[in-house]
Design a protein around this motif. Structure first.
Motif, PDB file in Angstrom:
ATOM      1  N   GLU A  55      -0.399  -2.043  -3.938  1.00  0.00           N
ATOM      2  CA  GLU A  55      -1.646  -2.664  -3.509  1.00  0.00           C
ATOM      3  C   GLU A  55      -2.722  -1.595  -3.384  1.00  0.00           C
ATOM      4  N   ILE A  56      -3.896  -1.860  -3.935  1.00  0.00           N
ATOM      5  CA  ILE A  56      -5.004  -0.923  -3.814  1.00  0.00           C
ATOM      6  C   ILE A  56      -6.256  -1.678  -3.400  1.00  0.00           C
ATOM      7  N   ASP A  57      -7.150  -0.975  -2.753  1.00  0.00           N
ATOM      8  CA  ASP A  57      -8.449  -1.526  -2.363  1.00  0.00           C
ATOM      9  C   ASP A  57      -9.473  -0.440  -2.648  1.00  0.00           C
ATOM     10  N   ALA A  58     -10.088  -0.518  -3.826  1.00  0.00           N
ATOM     11  CA  ALA A  58     -10.993   0.524  -4.291  1.00  0.00           C
ATOM     12  C   ALA A  58     -12.392   0.337  -3.725  1.00  0.00           C
ATOM     13  N   PRO A  83      -6.456  -8.132 -10.418  1.00  0.00           N
ATOM     14  CA  PRO A  83      -7.399  -8.270  -9.300  1.00  0.00           C
ATOM     15  C   PRO A  83      -7.093  -9.501  -8.461  1.00  0.00           C
ATOM     16  N   TYR A  84      -7.366  -9.400  -7.168  1.00  0.00           N
ATOM     17  CA  TYR A  84      -7.231 -10.567  -6.305  1.00  0.00           C
ATOM     18  C   TYR A  84      -8.356 -11.575  -6.560  1.00  0.00           C
ATOM     19  N   ASP A  85      -9.534 -11.072  -6.921  1.00  0.00           N
ATOM     20  CA  ASP A  85     -10.699 -11.914  -7.175  1.00  0.00           C
ATOM     21  C   ASP A  85     -10.819 -12.144  -8.675  1.00  0.00           C
ATOM     22  N   HIS A 102     -15.977  -3.764  -2.627  1.00  0.00           N
ATOM     23  CA  HIS A 102     -14.637  -3.243  -2.849  1.00  0.00           C
ATOM     24  C   HIS A 102     -13.987  -4.013  -3.988  1.00  0.00           C
ATOM     25  N   ALA A 103     -12.942  -3.436  -4.567  1.00  0.00           N
ATOM     26  CA  ALA A 103     -12.193  -4.055  -5.663  1.00  0.00           C
ATOM     27  C   ALA A 103     -10.717  -3.980  -5.293  1.00  0.00           C
ATOM     28  N   ALA A 104     -10.175  -5.086  -4.824  1.00  0.00           N
ATOM     29  CA  ALA A 104      -8.786  -5.119  -4.346  1.00  0.00           C
ATOM     30  C   ALA A 104      -7.898  -5.814  -5.356  1.00  0.00           C
ATOM     31  N   GLY A 105      -6.627  -5.377  -5.386  1.00  0.00           N
ATOM     32  CA  GLY A 105      -5.677  -6.001  -6.288  1.00  0.00           C
ATOM     33  C   GLY A 105      -4.378  -5.232  -6.327  1.00  0.00           C
ATOM     34  N   PRO A 129       0.834  -1.204   0.000  1.00  0.00           N
ATOM     35  CA  PRO A 129       0.000   0.000   0.000  1.00  0.00           C
ATOM     36  C   PRO A 129       0.868   1.253   0.000  1.00  0.00           C
TER      37      PRO A 129
END
Length: 408
Positions: free
Chosen positions: A291-294, A240-242, A278-281, A205
């Motif tokens: 690292e971001i977590d939108a 993306p993590y997902d 949220h959109a993490a990746g 981050p």
């Protein structure tokens, strides 16, 4: 009488008198060298596991560990040239490596620190992973009760998938003897600097503000912050993590802003039943990664705008889609390559309009069903035998395509 010895000459053969300070310095240097050699020997106890297309090893960042500290241990996978392993989100296909730790009592392992992956496109799909060598480090918490002067053995079982044109699953078990020391141990002479460099370069981050907006077939991800000022969006990419967050096979385009950028993405199945919270990746840009977590919301100040979502492409709706599909079918049937077939078929129906027309129709219907059932059975048998066969796979064979061209 013999000649008396020259006192100057005699002094050359007498050993120089050493001061106590000099003697102490020598002992300290010798002790440090001995300790370093002992630690190096202890940290080099890992034996690599060599499997088809992959070499697995276990190493530590430092040549020992102090009680109550954190040790970074790393599973190092080295794939053969042309082969690759996978990231935590493998993409449209593949499988991420899994590590099962075997640690001394009281020792605890944390999550893997994943290096930034590479894009690995295969035909129409997009995968994420690593070519060649990858360092999968994880923090190991050592209890304060660990006794200096002892060696503790840690082990790891790695399950992985390595792929080239084909994929080979594998597993390996490796172990490492770690000396427990009083004080701060130096870097491991073999792998220490590599592990340290990978931990430094791993995505972290960076205080970036990130927001996403979704409207039908359009998804935008806007990111802003000081680290992004002056960066080039040409090679920007969001991992993306997902794997259901975006359609990973579709391209990503970016527009630069004063202190950030905005990415245009294709939404994935996660948006089918609503919008995620949220959109993490990982955002990779200019050889760096963050690292971001939108969160849902409008673009932050400094990120580029792509105009209001309401002005973008929208869902046509089912009625209009049906009308356009019907119009496309009419146009297709009026094309020169199809239109003569219609007249020929009409003439054939006129010739067989007598008593045998019904039997011929039934025979034609049965023939079509049997043919397609045979094709489906052949495909199922091929897939059961391990072949990557799908509908239309025969058109991927140059020989088959050439034969079809000759028949036509």
């Amino acid at each position: 009488m013999g000649r008396a010895p020259d006192p100057v000459q005699a002094s050359r053969f007498r050993p120089a008198k050493r001061s106590p300070r000099y003697t102490m310095m020598r002992r300290v240097v010798a002790a440090v060298i001995a300790l370093s050699l002992a630690l190096a020997a202890g940290a080099a106890c890992s034996q690599p596991a060599i499997n088809p297309h992959v070499r697995a090893e276990l190493a530590a960042e430092t040549a020992g560990v102090a009680p109550g500290s954190t040790l970074y241990a790393a599973v190092i996978l080295t794939a053969d040239k042309g082969w690759h392993t996978y990231w935590r989100n493998p993409g449209d296909a593949g499988e991420a490596p899994k590590i099962a730790w075997s640690l001394p009592a009281g020792w605890k392992a944390g999550d893997i620190v994943w290096p930034t992956p590479k894009r690995l496109p295969v035909g129409p799909i997009m995968n994420y992973g690593y070519e060649g060598r990858v360092v999968l480090a994880a923090p190991i918490e050592v209890p304060a009760e660990a006794k200096p002067g002892t060696r503790q053995t840690m082990g790891a079982r790695i399950d992985y998938l390595v792929c080239a044109e084909v994929c080979v699953p594998g597993s390996a078990t490796v172990s490492l003897a770690v000396p427990v020391v009083a004080g701060n141990p130096p870097l491991d002479p073999g792998w220490g600097r590599l592990i340290e460099a990978d931990l430094t370069a791993a995505p972290k981050p960076a205080g970036l503000a990130a927001r996403f907006q979704h409207d039908g077939p359009r998804l935008t991800l806007a990111v802003a912050g000081a680290p992004l000022a002056g960066t080039s969006p040409a090679e920007a990419y969001f991992f993306p993590y997902d794997d259901s967050l975006i359609d990973q096979s579709k391209p990503q385009t970016a527009v630069r802003g004063p202190k950030g950028l905005t990415l245009a993405l294709a939404p994935g199945t996660a948006f089918a039943g609503g919008s995620p919270q949220h959109a993490a990746g990982v955002l990779a840009i200019d050889d760096k990664a963050y690292e971001i977590d939108a969160l849902p919301g409008p673009a932050p100040i400094g990120a580029a705008g792509m105009g209001p979502l309401s002005g973008g492409a929208r869902d046509l709706g089912l009625p209009l889609a049906l009308v356009l599909a019907f119009a496309g079918g009419v146009i297709l049937n009026l094309m020169p390559c199809v239109f003569p077939i219609l007249s020929m078929k009409a003439a054939a129906l006129a010739r067989h309009g007598g008593e045998g027309a019904q039997a011929e129709g039934v025979a034609f219907f049965v023939g079509v069903l049997v043919t397609f059932l045979l094709l489906a059975g052949a495909l199922i048998a091929a897939r059961a035998a391990g072949e990557a066969a799908g509908w239309g796979f025969q058109l991927q064979s140059p020989l088959n395509v050439a034969l079809l061209c000759l028949v036509k």
